[in-house]
Design an enzyme around this catalytic site. Structure first.
Site, short mmCIF file in Angstrom:
data_model
loop_
_atom_site.label_atom_id
_atom_site.label_comp_id
_atom_site.label_asym_id
_atom_site.label_seq_id
_atom_site.Cartn_x
_atom_site.Cartn_y
_atom_site.Cartn_z
N LYS A 35 54.48 -15.26 27.04
CA LYS A 35 54.90 -14.59 25.80
C LYS A 35 54.87 -15.61 24.67
O LYS A 35 55.20 -16.78 24.87
CB LYS A 35 56.33 -14.06 25.99
CG LYS A 35 56.95 -13.48 24.73
CD LYS A 35 58.41 -13.12 24.93
CE LYS A 35 58.56 -11.85 25.73
NZ LYS A 35 59.98 -11.40 25.76
N LYS A 97 53.65 -6.31 30.55
CA LYS A 97 54.85 -5.76 29.89
C LYS A 97 54.46 -5.12 28.55
O LYS A 97 53.90 -5.78 27.68
CB LYS A 97 55.89 -6.87 29.68
CG LYS A 97 56.52 -7.35 30.98
CD LYS A 97 57.33 -8.61 30.78
CE LYS A 97 58.45 -8.44 29.79
NZ LYS A 97 59.15 -9.72 29.54
#
Ligand SMILES: O=C[C@H](O)COP(=O)(O)O
Length: 243
Positions: A35, A97
């Site tokens: 991320k 995700k």
């Protein structure tokens, strides 16, 4: 698809570089989450870096840690979400995700075409829906993700300046979310500016994992990972199980 109930929550650590991935793996994270915290709540990595991380993760297959990545922050629009999900899956990331801004006042109809577009991808890649606790999410929509073939669902916060997970949803609501998602056979996760002291409150709710970024950095979530903070979260999660 059914996911085994955890004896303790696993440790998801969000990392901003391949170097940080190595640090998180060495610290014993159960899921290393690619991320870019500087690019938003679910900021995405560039393609080349994603592929390098996947190759490195595969080379160290001895580790039992799983690998996830976020697709970036997108509005609830089929084309943008499907393209970003496909890009991430094509890089070889096994757990992808995807953020869903799903405020309760939004029409459920807006979700249907996005899920229809993602259904084919869900056959080959484990997809995780991320709902945002600070956006008044409609948690009654969780079954729709199970029906669309998703592997899991988690709660996080979108605006990191507006407080921790618990500031937006009480323990009862979080427990209900975890129980209903687990009842559907989904992998469940909780995150959102969590601190060490949140573990004692959230672990008993039975999520499969708790996710961290800010608490792992000495200078805020866009700073560098701090191995001592990683170890403290890992040990607290494990100590919880031993108690
Ligand atoms: O998926 C987990 C998140 O990266 C958590 O980030 P945060 O602890 O900074 O809210």
């Amino acid at each position: 698809m059914s996911v085994r109930a955890p004896s303790r929550p696993g440790f998801l650590a969000s990392v901003a570089s391949v170097g940080e991935m190595d640090v998180a793996l060495a610290a014993g994270a159960d899921i290393v989450d690619l991320k870019n915290p500087a690019a938003g709540a679910l900021g995405a990595w560039e393609d080349g870096a994603l592929r390098a991380a996947v190759a490195r993760w595969r080379a160290g297959a001895a580790t039992r840690a799983d690998l996830s990545a976020t697709i970036g922050d997108h509005p609830l629009a089929t084309e943008a979400i499907c393209a970003a999900t496909a890009r991430t899956a094509e890089a070889g990331v096994p757990l992808v995700k995807i953020g869903f801004p799903l405020p309760a006042e939004a029409a459920g109809d807006a979700l249907a075409p996005v899920l229809a577009g993602l259904r084919p991808l869900a056959r080959s890649t484990r997809l995780i829906a991320v709902l945002f606790a600070d956006q008044h999410p409609d948690l009654s929509m969780v079954p729709l993700f199970a029906e669309a073939g998703f592997h899991g669902v988690m709660l996080d916060t979108a605006d990191k300046a507006r407080g921790r997970l618990g500031a937006h949803l009480g323990v009862e609501a979080l427990a209900g979310f975890v129980a209903s998602a687990r009842g559907l056979g989904l992998l469940t996760g909780l995150a959102g500016s969590l601190r060490l002291e949140d573990i004692a409150i959230l672990a008993p709710l039975g999520p499969h994992y708790l996710g961290f970024r800010g608490a792992l950095c000495a200078d805020g979530r866009t700073g560098a990972l701090d191995p001592a903070r990683l170890a403290a979260v890992r040990d607290t999660l494990r100590g919880r199980a031993a108690a």
